[in-house]
Design a protein around this motif. Structure first.
Motif, PDB file in Angstrom:
ATOM      1  N   MET A   1       2.918  55.341 126.725  1.00 51.70           N
ATOM      2  CA  MET A   1       1.638  55.353 127.504  1.00 51.70           C
ATOM      3  C   MET A   1       1.110  53.913 127.726  1.00 51.70           C
ATOM      4  SD  MET A   1      -0.673  58.672 126.352  1.00 51.70           S
ATOM      5  CE  MET A   1      -0.300  58.514 124.744  1.00 51.70           C
ATOM      6  N   LYS A   2       0.938  53.630 128.909  1.00 56.55           N
ATOM      7  CA  LYS A   2       0.391  52.241 129.277  1.00 56.55           C
ATOM      8  C   LYS A   2      -0.874  51.688 128.790  1.00 56.55           C
ATOM      9  CE  LYS A   2       3.206  51.755 133.597  1.00 56.55           C
ATOM     10  NZ  LYS A   2       3.211  51.434 134.893  1.00 56.55           N
ATOM     11  N   THR A   3      -1.897  53.086 128.769  1.00 53.35           N
ATOM     12  CA  THR A   3      -3.139  52.628 128.008  1.00 53.35           C
ATOM     13  C   THR A   3      -2.934  52.712 126.593  1.00 53.35           C
ATOM     14  OG1 THR A   3      -4.265  53.747 129.954  1.00 53.35           O
ATOM     15  CG2 THR A   3      -5.616  53.494 127.998  1.00 53.35           C
ATOM     16  N   GLN A   4      -3.407  51.488 126.063  1.00 50.27           N
ATOM     17  CA  GLN A   4      -3.189  51.548 124.533  1.00 50.27           C
ATOM     18  C   GLN A   4      -4.517  51.700 124.004  1.00 50.27           C
ATOM     19  OE1 GLN A   4      -0.329  50.994 123.226  1.00 50.27           O
ATOM     20  NE2 GLN A   4       0.490  51.620 125.045  1.00 50.27           N
ATOM     21  N   ILE A   5      -4.467  52.582 122.670  1.00 48.88           N
ATOM     22  CA  ILE A   5      -5.911  52.651 122.090  1.00 48.88           C
ATOM     23  C   ILE A   5      -5.606  52.155 120.421  1.00 48.88           C
ATOM     24  CG2 ILE A   5      -7.576  54.405 121.140  1.00 48.88           C
ATOM     25  CD1 ILE A   5      -6.985  56.071 123.599  1.00 48.88           C
ATOM     26  N   HIS A   6      -6.670  51.328 120.083  1.00 51.76           N
ATOM     27  CA  HIS A   6      -6.484  50.877 118.718  1.00 51.76           C
ATOM     28  C   HIS A   6      -7.686  51.368 117.891  1.00 51.76           C
ATOM     29  CE1 HIS A   6      -5.367  48.086 115.397  1.00 51.76           C
ATOM     30  NE2 HIS A   6      -6.938  47.574 115.470  1.00 51.76           N
ATOM     31  N   ALA A   7      -7.447  52.063 117.111  1.00 48.32           N
ATOM     32  CA  ALA A   7      -8.483  52.553 116.220  1.00 48.32           C
ATOM     33  C   ALA A   7      -8.293  52.346 114.706  1.00 48.32           C
ATOM     34  CB  ALA A   7      -8.443  54.004 116.291  1.00 48.32           C
ATOM     35  N   GLU A   8      -9.024  51.519 114.057  1.00 48.11           N
ATOM     36  CA  GLU A   8      -8.806  51.123 112.705  1.00 48.11           C
ATOM     37  C   GLU A   8      -9.438  52.096 111.575  1.00 48.11           C
ATOM     38  OE1 GLU A   8      -9.720  47.192 111.252  1.00 48.11           O
ATOM     39  OE2 GLU A   8      -9.046  46.226 113.156  1.00 48.11           O
ATOM     40  N   ASP A   9      -8.829  52.751 110.581  1.00 51.79           N
ATOM     41  CA  ASP A   9      -9.449  53.614 109.776  1.00 51.79           C
ATOM     42  C   ASP A   9     -10.623  52.856 109.191  1.00 51.79           C
ATOM     43  OD1 ASP A   9      -7.216  55.207 110.085  1.00 51.79           O
ATOM     44  OD2 ASP A   9      -6.145  54.307 108.272  1.00 51.79           O
ATOM     45  N   GLY A  10     -11.460  54.003 109.006  1.00 51.85           N
ATOM     46  CA  GLY A  10     -12.815  53.716 108.535  1.00 51.85           C
ATOM     47  C   GLY A  10     -13.907  52.995 109.396  1.00 51.85           C
ATOM     48  N   GLN A  11     -13.530  52.639 110.589  1.00 55.10           N
ATOM     49  CA  GLN A  11     -14.490  52.200 111.643  1.00 55.10           C
ATOM     50  C   GLN A  11     -15.104  53.234 112.538  1.00 55.10           C
ATOM     51  OE1 GLN A  11     -14.907  48.305 111.861  1.00 55.10           O
ATOM     52  NE2 GLN A  11     -13.825  48.602 109.868  1.00 55.10           N
ATOM     53  N   GLN A  12     -16.194  52.886 113.293  1.00 55.73           N
ATOM     54  CA  GLN A  12     -16.865  53.799 114.026  1.00 55.73           C
ATOM     55  C   GLN A  12     -16.689  53.400 115.569  1.00 55.73           C
ATOM     56  OE1 GLN A  12     -20.691  52.880 112.268  1.00 55.73           O
ATOM     57  NE2 GLN A  12     -21.634  52.679 114.359  1.00 55.73           N
ATOM     58  N   GLN A  13     -15.463  52.472 115.569  1.00 51.94           N
ATOM     59  CA  GLN A  13     -15.208  51.978 117.014  1.00 51.94           C
ATOM     60  C   GLN A  13     -13.777  52.278 117.321  1.00 51.94           C
ATOM     61  OE1 GLN A  13     -16.401  47.889 117.018  1.00 51.94           O
ATOM     62  NE2 GLN A  13     -14.641  47.414 116.017  1.00 51.94           N
TER      63      GLN A  13
ATOM     64  N   ILE B   1     -15.415  50.658 122.462  1.00 52.12           N
ATOM     65  CA  ILE B   1     -16.568  52.041 122.335  1.00 52.12           C
ATOM     66  C   ILE B   1     -17.004  52.168 121.144  1.00 52.12           C
ATOM     67  CG2 ILE B   1     -16.715  54.597 122.885  1.00 52.12           C
ATOM     68  CD1 ILE B   1     -14.383  54.530 124.679  1.00 52.12           C
ATOM     69  N   VAL B   2     -18.116  52.343 120.959  1.00 54.50           N
ATOM     70  CA  VAL B   2     -18.776  52.475 119.471  1.00 54.50           C
ATOM     71  C   VAL B   2     -19.316  53.819 119.669  1.00 54.50           C
ATOM     72  CG1 VAL B   2     -20.480  51.323 117.913  1.00 54.50           C
ATOM     73  CG2 VAL B   2     -19.255  49.872 119.356  1.00 54.50           C
ATOM     74  N   TYR B   3     -19.120  54.295 118.337  1.00 54.22           N
ATOM     75  CA  TYR B   3     -19.731  55.597 118.227  1.00 54.22           C
ATOM     76  C   TYR B   3     -20.747  55.882 117.078  1.00 54.22           C
ATOM     77  CZ  TYR B   3     -15.720  57.436 120.772  1.00 54.22           C
ATOM     78  OH  TYR B   3     -14.600  57.334 121.784  1.00 54.22           O
ATOM     79  N   ARG B   4     -21.388  56.703 116.964  1.00 56.29           N
ATOM     80  CA  ARG B   4     -22.458  56.786 115.852  1.00 56.29           C
ATOM     81  C   ARG B   4     -21.732  56.702 114.472  1.00 56.29           C
ATOM     82  NH1 ARG B   4     -27.976  58.221 115.125  1.00 56.29           N
ATOM     83  NH2 ARG B   4     -28.303  58.973 117.352  1.00 56.29           N
ATOM     84  N   SER B   5     -20.870  57.126 114.410  1.00 58.46           N
ATOM     85  CA  SER B   5     -19.949  57.341 113.110  1.00 58.46           C
ATOM     86  C   SER B   5     -18.548  57.266 113.227  1.00 58.46           C
ATOM     87  CB  SER B   5     -20.606  58.528 112.260  1.00 58.46           C
ATOM     88  OG  SER B   5     -19.957  59.609 112.972  1.00 58.46           O
ATOM     89  N   GLY B   6     -17.763  56.955 112.092  1.00 55.56           N
ATOM     90  CA  GLY B   6     -16.278  56.846 112.104  1.00 55.56           C
ATOM     91  C   GLY B   6     -16.018  58.474 112.326  1.00 55.56           C
ATOM     92  N   ALA B   7     -16.553  59.267 111.813  1.00 54.27           N
ATOM     93  CA  ALA B   7     -16.379  60.765 111.861  1.00 54.27           C
ATOM     94  C   ALA B   7     -16.322  61.425 113.205  1.00 54.27           C
ATOM     95  CB  ALA B   7     -17.394  61.579 110.863  1.00 54.27           C
TER      96      ALA B   7
END
Length: 153
Positions: free
Chosen positions: A1-13, A118-124
């Motif tokens: 996929m050309k669109t890359q998503i980076h999500a670190e564990d324990g983060q809410q973004q 993108i920032v979410y209210r929580s990591g969950a």
């Protein structure tokens, strides 16, 4: 996929990046021109007030014309060809409002890069979103953006 998503564990973004074979002005136009947004997002643009404190709303309907999905928000910052800061909220969904930072960067005169934080209210909540076909849907939308806007060159 050309669109890359980076999500670190324990983060809410999360951070989304995509390079496009489009000049930065055309890439930005795909986010500010209601007709273009409607085409690549396959949605009805109800409102698109491209300014600080402006608001936006998109409604996506099923084959029978019933609203299947609605999304809306408010612009906090709108700098043409550079950045958009906005809220994003889905109607008819159990997700909380999120904050989005979109940055548009010219790589050269014919290519550009979009970086979204993108920032979410929580990591969950972020993790719940990532369990959906979010990655595939976003990649498909960006592919369609490239296809639709390439025709405007």
């Amino acid at each position: 996929m050309k669109t890359q998503i980076h999500a670190e564990d324990g983060q809410q973004q999360l951070t989304i990046t995509r390079e496009f074979e489009l000049p930065v002005a055309l890439l930005f136009r795909a986010y500010e021109d209601a007709d273009i947004v409607a085409q690549w997002m396959n949605t009805k643009v109800v409102k698109l007030e491209n300014k600080r404190s402006g608001s936006w709303q998109f409604d996506t309907c099923d084959d029978k014309g019933n609203i299947a999905f609605t999304a809306s928000g408010v612009y906090h910052e709108f700098v043409p060809n550079k950045k958009i800061t906005r809220t994003f909220e889905m109607g008819n969904a159990p997700f909380d409002v999120q904050l989005e930072f979109l940055e548009f960067e010219a790589l050269d005169e014919d290519n550009s890069k979009l970086t979204m934080q993108i920032v979410y209210r929580s990591g969950a909540l972020r993790d719940q979103m990532l369990k959906l076909p979010f990655r595939q849907g976003l990649n498909m939308a960006h592919n369609r953006l490239q296809e639709v806007v390439t025709k405007l060159k």
